[in-house]
Design an enzyme around this catalytic site. Structure first.
Site, PDB file in Angstrom:
ATOM      1  N   GLY A   1      60.567 -15.929 -37.883  1.00 39.73           N
ATOM      2  CA  GLY A   1      59.169 -16.139 -38.240  1.00 39.73           C
ATOM      3  C   GLY A   1      58.981 -17.332 -39.155  1.00 39.73           C
ATOM      4  O   GLY A   1      59.412 -18.444 -38.849  1.00 39.73           O
ATOM      5  N   ALA A   2      58.360 -17.116 -40.302  1.00 38.54           N
ATOM      6  CA  ALA A   2      58.054 -18.194 -41.251  1.00 38.54           C
ATOM      7  C   ALA A   2      59.308 -18.808 -41.868  1.00 38.54           C
ATOM      8  O   ALA A   2      59.231 -19.850 -42.522  1.00 38.54           O
ATOM      9  CB  ALA A   2      57.131 -17.673 -42.344  1.00 38.54           C
ATOM     10  N   LYS A   3      60.454 -18.192 -41.645  1.00 37.31           N
ATOM     11  CA  LYS A   3      61.714 -18.748 -42.153  1.00 37.31           C
ATOM     12  C   LYS A   3      62.435 -19.590 -41.105  1.00 37.31           C
ATOM     13  O   LYS A   3      63.540 -20.063 -41.346  1.00 37.31           O
ATOM     14  CB  LYS A   3      62.629 -17.627 -42.632  1.00 37.31           C
ATOM     15  CG  LYS A   3      62.089 -16.879 -43.821  1.00 37.31           C
ATOM     16  CD  LYS A   3      63.031 -15.770 -44.235  1.00 37.31           C
ATOM     17  CE  LYS A   3      62.456 -14.978 -45.383  1.00 37.31           C
ATOM     18  NZ  LYS A   3      63.295 -13.818 -45.718  1.00 37.31           N
ATOM     19  N   GLY A   4      61.853 -19.734 -39.914  1.00 40.80           N
ATOM     20  CA  GLY A   4      62.475 -20.540 -38.874  1.00 40.80           C
ATOM     21  C   GLY A   4      63.364 -19.724 -37.976  1.00 40.80           C
ATOM     22  O   GLY A   4      62.979 -18.663 -37.489  1.00 40.80           O
TER      23      GLY A   4
ATOM     24  N   LYS B   1      65.134 -15.235 -34.188  1.00 42.02           N
ATOM     25  CA  LYS B   1      63.825 -15.702 -34.646  1.00 42.02           C
ATOM     26  C   LYS B   1      63.531 -15.069 -36.009  1.00 42.02           C
ATOM     27  O   LYS B   1      63.639 -13.854 -36.164  1.00 42.02           O
ATOM     28  CB  LYS B   1      62.741 -15.309 -33.647  1.00 42.02           C
ATOM     29  CG  LYS B   1      62.951 -15.877 -32.252  1.00 42.02           C
ATOM     30  CD  LYS B   1      61.880 -15.414 -31.285  1.00 42.02           C
ATOM     31  CE  LYS B   1      62.121 -13.993 -30.842  1.00 42.02           C
ATOM     32  NZ  LYS B   1      61.127 -13.504 -29.871  1.00 42.02           N
TER      33      LYS B   1
ATOM     34  N   GLY C   1      51.705 -13.865 -30.136  1.00 42.36           N
ATOM     35  CA  GLY C   1      52.144 -14.875 -29.180  1.00 42.36           C
ATOM     36  C   GLY C   1      53.086 -15.915 -29.744  1.00 42.36           C
ATOM     37  O   GLY C   1      53.624 -16.729 -28.986  1.00 42.36           O
ATOM     38  N   ALA C   2      53.311 -15.906 -31.053  1.00 43.52           N
ATOM     39  CA  ALA C   2      54.176 -16.920 -31.654  1.00 43.52           C
ATOM     40  C   ALA C   2      55.618 -16.814 -31.145  1.00 43.52           C
ATOM     41  O   ALA C   2      56.258 -17.831 -30.862  1.00 43.52           O
ATOM     42  CB  ALA C   2      54.146 -16.827 -33.176  1.00 43.52           C
ATOM     43  N   GLY C   3      56.114 -15.595 -31.004  1.00 50.10           N
ATOM     44  CA  GLY C   3      57.480 -15.421 -30.512  1.00 50.10           C
ATOM     45  C   GLY C   3      57.637 -15.889 -29.075  1.00 50.10           C
ATOM     46  O   GLY C   3      58.627 -16.540 -28.727  1.00 50.10           O
ATOM     47  N   ASP C   4      56.654 -15.595 -28.250  1.00 52.31           N
ATOM     48  CA  ASP C   4      56.699 -16.037 -26.851  1.00 52.31           C
ATOM     49  C   ASP C   4      56.600 -17.557 -26.771  1.00 52.31           C
ATOM     50  O   ASP C   4      57.280 -18.190 -25.955  1.00 52.31           O
ATOM     51  CB  ASP C   4      55.575 -15.397 -26.050  1.00 52.31           C
ATOM     52  CG  ASP C   4      55.748 -13.894 -25.888  1.00 52.31           C
ATOM     53  OD1 ASP C   4      56.901 -13.412 -25.949  1.00 52.31           O
ATOM     54  OD2 ASP C   4      54.738 -13.203 -25.697  1.00 52.31           O
TER      55      ASP C   4
END
Length: 195
Positions: free
Chosen positions: A108-111, A106, A135-138
């Protein structure tokens, strides 16, 4: 035990074994049960420095990675186990060398990047104006696993993962922004109105 054996997938996180010896034993017991039943095991490293030092986490993570079929990690989390690398795909290859058939890094903002059954994949993020990234990763992991269980190809799994991760960033809180399946295509839609 029967519920794990009857499940199609068991998902565990690196937070739980950091909580206590009994929590770590419970995770191991669940993984052992899943492995003996032929249930897929998914593991998200989810490192929290406040819970334990990197060396202790590295040893526990490596043991769980070796028993997992699907592994998720941020590039910084992967480095805890397999060392730093210039490219995220190198981290995926190193993690896959420990045993899992599917490794997703993962970014983040790079996909994200992934190595699935020896094949490399890359998926750009869906650009959003983030309100809260908790919570974005989950959400990302949940999107990937939902598509995996639905029998979707890797490309669709990764696309849903970045979409669900992006949705989680649109509102405060960790689950409040989760989309319905019918809403997944709305992010990045060319027309601002949905009819």
């Amino acid at each position: 035990e029967r519920k794990i054996a009857a499940a199609r997938l068991l998902h565990v996180t690196g937070i739980t074994p950091a909580l206590s010896e009994s929590a770590a034993a419970a995770v191991q017991s669940a993984v052992d049960c899943a492995k003996s039943a032929g249930t897929l095991v998914s593991f998200d490293l989810n490192y929290r420095a406040a819970l334990w030092p990197r060396p202790a986490a590295a040893a526990a993570f490596e043991a769980l990675i070796r028993q997992s079929d699907v592994v998720f990690a941020g590039d910084d989390e992967a480095a805890i186990v397999v060392g730093e690398a210039a490219e995220p795909l190198e981290l995926a290859h190193r993690l896959a060398a420990l045993g899992p058939a599917q490794v997703v890094i993962k970014l983040g903002a790079k996909g994200c990047v992934a190595l699935v059954d020896g094949e490399e994949h890359q998926q750009d993020a869906v650009p959003v104006r983030a309100v809260d990234t908790v919570g974005a990763g989950d959400a990302f992991v949940g999107g990937y696993l939902a598509e995996l269980l639905d029998g979707q190809p890797v490309r669709e799994r990764l696309l849903t993962a970045v979409r669900t991760g992006a949705y989680a960033c649109l509102v405060p809180g960790d689950w409040e922004g989760m989309p319905r399946r019918s809403e997944l295509g709305l992010l990045g839609a060319a027309e601002p109105v949905s009819r």
